[in-house]
Design an enzyme around this catalytic site. Structure first.
Site, mmCIF file in Angstrom:
data_model
loop_
_atom_site.group_PDB
_atom_site.id
_atom_site.type_symbol
_atom_site.label_atom_id
_atom_site.label_comp_id
_atom_site.label_asym_id
_atom_site.label_seq_id
_atom_site.Cartn_x
_atom_site.Cartn_y
_atom_site.Cartn_z
ATOM 1 N N CYS A 253 2.880 -4.369 7.156
ATOM 2 C CA CYS A 253 2.672 -4.317 5.736
ATOM 3 C C CYS A 253 3.813 -3.657 5.004
ATOM 4 O O CYS A 253 4.610 -3.301 5.334
ATOM 5 C CB CYS A 253 1.286 -3.420 5.289
ATOM 6 S SG CYS A 253 -0.004 -4.318 6.143
ATOM 7 N N HIS B 197 0.741 -1.254 0.102
ATOM 8 C CA HIS B 197 -0.104 -0.089 -0.101
ATOM 9 C C HIS B 197 0.894 1.279 0.021
ATOM 10 O O HIS B 197 2.046 1.414 0.350
ATOM 11 C CB HIS B 197 -0.903 -0.041 1.317
ATOM 12 C CG HIS B 197 -0.208 0.147 2.509
ATOM 13 N ND1 HIS B 197 0.024 1.427 3.146
ATOM 14 C CD2 HIS B 197 0.242 -0.917 3.300
ATOM 15 C CE1 HIS B 197 0.794 1.215 4.128
ATOM 16 N NE2 HIS B 197 0.746 -0.210 4.574
#
Length: 231
Positions: free
Chosen positions: A190, A174
């Site tokens: 992440c 992301h």
């Protein structure tokens, strides 16, 4: 499908530590006209993206086409946790390389999976276990509808959702407004990218793209070389 995708979106566990704790003192690099174009402002986005001060990001983490060091088939995403790079492989032994930020020790995920789906300007909802560690995030819990998309949203301008064996891993590739965290391990697991880079990656990568998260340093060394971009 849309319903299950929306449900999975509410589980994303990506976040950072307090920004004051992770923002380092950085030294500016020389001007680079090509990098200036890559990291220019994007005023046509739903939430206009500001330009990135690319001179303060080490040049090795700038987006560039290199000789593929991964050994994976074309059309594969490879996250090199040792080098803090993400590669998207192309035919002919080439790969587009991006700098990334990764999870702190104890939160990192590794293995093979697929990009089940992608979202532009996603909402972010921390899972209950994250709220347990950081109670101040309760205002973004599932019962509150999560954090709306925007420049301060931890998922940034784009998110790619990693599944393994048909199940959501809760880990994402992301965007992030925290460009200074690229090349560091500060998030809750992440794979974080400069927003301009994740917009570029989003347009290259289709749903169901295979992804491997590993440490390439355990493999025989391959010297990266910048090569011409494919048409």
């Amino acid at each position: 499908m849309a319903g299950s995708g929306a449900a999975a979106m509410t589980l994303a566990g990506c976040a950072t530590q307090n920004r004051a704790e992770i923002k380092p003192v950085v030294q500016s690099m020389p001007e680079n006209p090509e990098a200036a174009l890559l990291y220019a402002a994007k005023p046509d986005e739903q939430f206009p993206l500001p330009a990135i001060p690319y001179q303060k990001v080490p040049a090795r983490f700038h987006r560039q086409m290199v000789v593929d060091p991964t050994g994976e088939a074309p059309g594969t995403l490879v996250v090199d946790t040792g080098g803090h790079f993400l590669y998207y492989t192309y035919p002919g032994g080439q790969a587009m390389r991006y700098g990334v930020g990764l999870g702190r020790a104890g939160f990192a995920w590794a293995g093979r999976g697929v990009i089940q789906y992608k979202r532009k300007w996603p909402r972010w909802t921390p899972p209950d276990e994250m709220i347990g560690r950081q109670p101040e995030l309760a205002k973004y819990g599932s019962d509150m509808g999560g954090m709306p998309p925007g420049l301060d949203n931890p998922l940034g301008a784009r998110a790619l959702y990693i599944f393994q064996n048909g199940e959501d891993t809760l880990y994402r590739v992301h965007g992030s407004p925290e460009w200074w965290s690229i090349g560091k391990s500060v998030s809750s697991g992440c794979v974080r990218m400069i927003n301009q880079d994740v917009v570029d990656l989003f347009d290259r990568v289709p749903n169901k793209t295979p992804i491997l998260v590993t440490d390439l340093s355990a493999r025989p060394a391959v010297v990266d070389e910048i090569v011409a971009s494919p048409e």
